[in-house]
Scaffold this active site. Sequence first.
Site, PDB file in Angstrom:
ATOM      1  N   SER A 143      36.550  39.457  41.702  1.00  0.00           N
ATOM      2  CA  SER A 143      37.603  38.993  40.790  1.00  0.00           C
ATOM      3  C   SER A 143      37.098  39.221  39.371  1.00  0.00           C
ATOM      4  O   SER A 143      35.889  39.357  39.155  1.00  0.00           O
ATOM      5  CB  SER A 143      37.864  37.502  41.001  1.00  0.00           C
ATOM      6  OG  SER A 143      38.610  36.965  39.931  1.00  0.00           O
ATOM      7  N   TYR A 156      35.075  28.578  42.525  1.00  0.00           N
ATOM      8  CA  TYR A 156      35.695  29.887  42.806  1.00  0.00           C
ATOM      9  C   TYR A 156      35.049  30.969  41.940  1.00  0.00           C
ATOM     10  O   TYR A 156      34.677  32.042  42.432  1.00  0.00           O
ATOM     11  CB  TYR A 156      37.207  29.820  42.542  1.00  0.00           C
ATOM     12  CG  TYR A 156      37.906  31.136  42.816  1.00  0.00           C
ATOM     13  CD1 TYR A 156      38.101  31.583  44.121  1.00  0.00           C
ATOM     14  CD2 TYR A 156      38.363  31.944  41.775  1.00  0.00           C
ATOM     15  CE1 TYR A 156      38.737  32.798  44.379  1.00  0.00           C
ATOM     16  CE2 TYR A 156      38.999  33.148  42.020  1.00  0.00           C
ATOM     17  CZ  TYR A 156      39.185  33.573  43.326  1.00  0.00           C
ATOM     18  OH  TYR A 156      39.814  34.777  43.579  1.00  0.00           O
TER      19      TYR A 156
END
Length: 268
Positions: A143, A156
């Site tokens: 990401s 995360y």
Amino acid sequence: MSTTCTLGTALITGASSGIGATYADRLAKRGYDLLLVARDQTRLEKIAADLREKTSVKIEVVKADLTLASDVSSLEKRLRDDASITLLVNNAGVALSTPLSEANLGEVDRLIQLNIVALTHLASAGAAAFVARGNGAIVNIASVVPMIPERFNAVYTASKAYVLSLTQSLSAEVGERGVQIQAVMPGATRTEIWERSGIDIAAFPPEMVMDVNEMVDAALSGFDQKEQVTIPSLPNAADWQAFVDARLALGPNLSLQHAAARYKTTGA
Ligand code: NAP
């Protein structure tokens, strides 16, 4: 009419929706046979049935919960033993929105099990098998959040920083031995992950959110260009290279016999 598959089989985790399901579509159309993994067998079967109508590739569905060690270890074994597997797309992942200080640690542990532990085990098994066979590729879905850790959920973001770092080190370990390694760093992409983690994607400015088809097509273009890291939205690839170069410039001074002058004290 059946065709001979020369590309081998792609094992895609998290193939029941979003980015993983889109990889399944694109890789089937490229001629890969597919091994589709997720918990929701009904959705996987539907995706497989649709793709069997559109293509002639072989598709197998494997129901697995990758937070369970036993399910992960069956897939590791499959990666090691099944010589038809040539591509691992390590995609399954979850996000969280709660600050770490208020987190449900059971959820945190499940995120770490899925985003880090399962991904690591599968990358290790895949790398071992592909090195032994002298070819193969691993795509790890990371990401962009490790670039903006101040703006996103701690666990995360840290899990995706791990995926990026693992990819860079793994590429150094096996890249010269016939194994292609890619980290994909999507920005906000329209999938179910947002709703599943309690974030309203509709609140994002539309110009910040990419359609999942465009994201995966760009990631596959980066794969075809043999990029180690692909950031689908980044207009200028030189910006990423400048970031890497700045990191490499630190190299000669990261481990020295003496502390820097600004830290020198009398020791008292
Ligand atoms: P998604 O639509 O929610 O897909 C997540 C996939 O992971 C689903 O197929 C889900 O299937 C599977 N999964 C979840 N828990 C699992 C478990 N315990 N065991 C096995 N499979 C599990 O979200 P997505 O956006 O496509 O996410 C795919 C990857 O992209 C993730 O790693 C995510 O972090 C990353 N990513 C997404 C974005 C974005 O904006 N969408 C941006 C950057 C990175 P089941 O529920 O059927 O198990």
